[in-house]
Design a protein around this motif. Structure first.
Motif: not given
Length: 636
Positions: A279-289
């Motif tokens: 979930v941290l990977h998905l959240f970071v991916a959402e942040l940097h797009g």
């Protein structure tokens, strides 16, 4: 998400947080240095191999400090790599370890004495005896192999004047992987409370408070996501808060039996870091797009395989302990370094902070694994407690930054909208002024055209006809005065039609009466005026007024020329949805159907009536003629 906007944010005061953390540690060390009490670091240890778990006896075995071998506390033997573990707790190979501590003579001022244990590790139970009597027992969770909560209990006196002389500790644990005990402190409440309180805050309360607070805000984010499905970051925030809460459960539960079994709780403790990484990977991916399908798929597959493989009762979990932690370390490093790399490319500050903290958490996890495996002094604190608090603060900062950014965007959008609205209003004002000018010119042009047409059809036609007659042989036969009077009447009617009538028909007819009554009196014709109350005509304007005046003028002119009447009656009445204007004389009547075809007077009247939507009819009789003009009150 637009990363360029993220880079424009002001730096959050991380330095203040770091200084606050350092200040808290300084306060903790200061309290530890000032605290009192007697520390016991020597004990005699004996072990007894058992099967399953048995409740502790009411009294400790005889022998006390003289039995067993001497060990130094904290005592933490290295666990076996893969001990044999039965699925049923009743058949597990267990061991009871006894620690017997001699209490040195203490100054006795009559105050209550307490025993303080910073940490202890067991997957079974802990029992404490004072001079052979059971004074405390605690439970630890199977599979987790440890208790994170410090312990402080009161010690009863053996008699009125002497504190306990011997303290016995009983640990029952799985043979080969449990059984470790810290040093012991004895003293008054004032001496031991600072140590216990600081340890309780750092080991238990801080992580539990942060986990519950994070989960509470995560639930709020979930409800936000329900109303804003197009922004998955709120759902990811909620999932992250849930996973972090599950991951941190082992730091503040375990002293008392849980709702779930020890096996399932141990499984949640071991496998939750995989879910946390995903979930941290998905959240970071959402942040940097930047969407990385291959890495996301690999992380999901890896986490899913280990989630299923470590389910309780499926396979002996001790066979997977080392592969699970090694794989977890590799997956965490890959995801953290990838997040750092993508954050640098996209210049996303929030994603960079979160990725760096993930990397720090992985490194801290190595330390905590060493503490779990007794490679580090067991009186140390699990550092993942603080990284969990850091995740809570980080996510709060990220969502707070998004909130501030949304407010700034809304404020800027409002300002831009106000500016564009003002600009548009100015443009519309200019356009409106231009339209008014164009409309004014158009009205003037139309009024000129109307006046020119009326003068051409009325006054001009009369003058042209008279001129041609004078130029011919019939000039002597013409009524010059009558012709001039007709021209003047035409001119007056044209002028009168230019006056505003404001839908008032009676005002218009009164103007006609004022203009024609002197002419009628000069011709010896009595004018009888009979006008009642009539409703306003909404459609009556200057153009329509001239048509009505022309129709009535022509009717009165015909009476003067042809009827020989001595009296003329003009009546106005409202009938249903029409207003009826009737011109009646007492002269010779006529039949409109017998008139010569060359006359244009009656034809002009009919065409004017049709132009204003009225109905014109003649009513001949033996006592004169009558013309009725029916005007509609409103036009459909």
């Amino acid at each position: 998400m637009a990363s360029s906007r993220l880079t424009e944010r002001r730096w959050f005061p991380w330095a203040a947080w770091v200084l606050a953390g350092l200040a808290a540690l300084a306060v903790a060390f200061f309290i530890e240095a000032r605290a009192g009490g007697v520390r016991l670091t020597a004990a005699r240890m004996t072990t007894v191999d058992t099967v399953g778990y048995q409740p502790p006896p009411a009294t400790s075995p005889k022998g006390g400090p003289t039995a067993g071998k001497i060990v130094t506390l904290p005592h933490a033997p290295a666990p076996l790599f893969a001990p044999a573990v039965e699925a049923s707790p009743q058949r597990i190979a267990t061991r009871v370890t006894w620690y017997s501590l001699s209490v040195p003579p203490l100054p006795d001022d009559g105050r209550q004495l307490y025993l303080y244990v910073p940490r202890w590790k067991s997957d079974g139970s802990l029992a404490i005896y004072a001079d052979g009597r059971l004074v405390h027992q605690s439970h630890a969770n199977l599979q987790w192999n440890g208790s994170n909560e410090p312990l402080m209990i009161s010690l009863p006196r053996t008699d009125v004047s002497h504190p306990p002389r011997v303290v016995d500790i009983r640990l029952q644990h799985v043979r080969g992987i449990g059984g470790a005990f810290s040093s012991v402190w004895i003293g008054t409440y004032r001496q031991l409370a600072p140590r216990y309180t600081m340890r309780e805050i750092l080991q238990v309360q801080l992580s539990s408070f942060a986990s519950f607070a994070f989960l509470a805000t995560g639930v709020f984010a979930f409800f936000v996501w329900l109303s804003r499905r197009g922004e998955p970051i709120y759902l990811l925030y909620f999932l992250t808060s849930v996973v972090v809460f599950v991951r941190m459960l082992h730091t503040f539960v375990g002293v008392h039996p849980l709702i779930v079994s020890d096996a399932w709780f141990g499984w949640l403790t071991v496998i939750s870091p995989y879910w946390m990484i995903i979930v941290l990977h998905l959240f970071v991916a959402e942040l940097h797009g930047v969407r990385q399908r291959w890495l996301t798929g690999a992380a999901l597959l890896n986490g899913g395989v280990w989630t299923v493989a470590t389910l309780p009762g499926l396979v002996d979990p001790t066979l997977f302990s080392a592969p699970v932690y090694i794989n977890l370390l590799i997956l965490g490093l890959v995801v953290a370094f990838n997040g750092v790399r993508q954050s640098i490319r996209s210049r996303s500050r929030d994603a960079m902070l979160l990725s760096l903290w993930c990397l720090i958490t992985v490194m801290v996890g190595v330390y905590d694994l060493g503490l779990q495996q007794n490679l580090v002094n067991i009186e140390s604190v699990f550092l993942s407690n603080f990284t969990g608090v850091g995740f809570t603060l980080l996510f709060w900062y990220i969502m707070f930054s998004r909130y501030i950014e949304a407010l700034e965007t809304a404020t800027q959008a409002k300002a831009d909208l106000a500016r564009r609205l003002a600009q548009r209003e100015a443009e519309l004002a200019v356009s409106y002024d231009r339209l008014r000018e164009v409309e004014r010119r158009e009205l003037l042009h139309q009024e000129r055209q109307r006046l020119m047409q009326d003068m051409h059809d009325g006054l001009g036609s009369t003058l042209v006809g008279a001129l041609r007659a004078f130029e011919g042989d019939r000039g002597a036969e013409l009524d010059t005065v009558g012709i001039l009077r007709g021209c003047i009447d035409d001119l007056k009617l044209t002028i009168d039609s230019m006056e505003p009538v404001e839908t008032d028909l009676l005002l218009l007819l009164a103007t006609l009466r004022f203009r024609l009554q002197p002419r009628l009196e000069a011709a010896g014709v009595k004018l009888i005026w009979d006008a009642g109350e009539v409703p306003p005509l909404e459609w009556l304007d200057q153009r329509h007024a001239l048509h009505i005046l022309r129709i009535l003028q022509e009717a009165i002119a015909n009476v003067l020329k042809h009827s020989g009447a001595r009296a003329l009656t003009v009546s106005v009445r409202a009938e249903d949805d029409t207003v009826l204007v009737r011109v009646q004389d007492n002269g010779r009547g006529f039949d409109p159907t017998t008139l010569p075809s060359g006359g244009r007077g009656l034809a002009n009247q009919l065409s004017r009536a049709e132009a204003i939507g009225a109905v014109l009819r003649w009513e001949p009789s033996d006592r004169g003629s009558s013309l009725a003009l029916a005007l509609p009150v409103r036009k459909g």
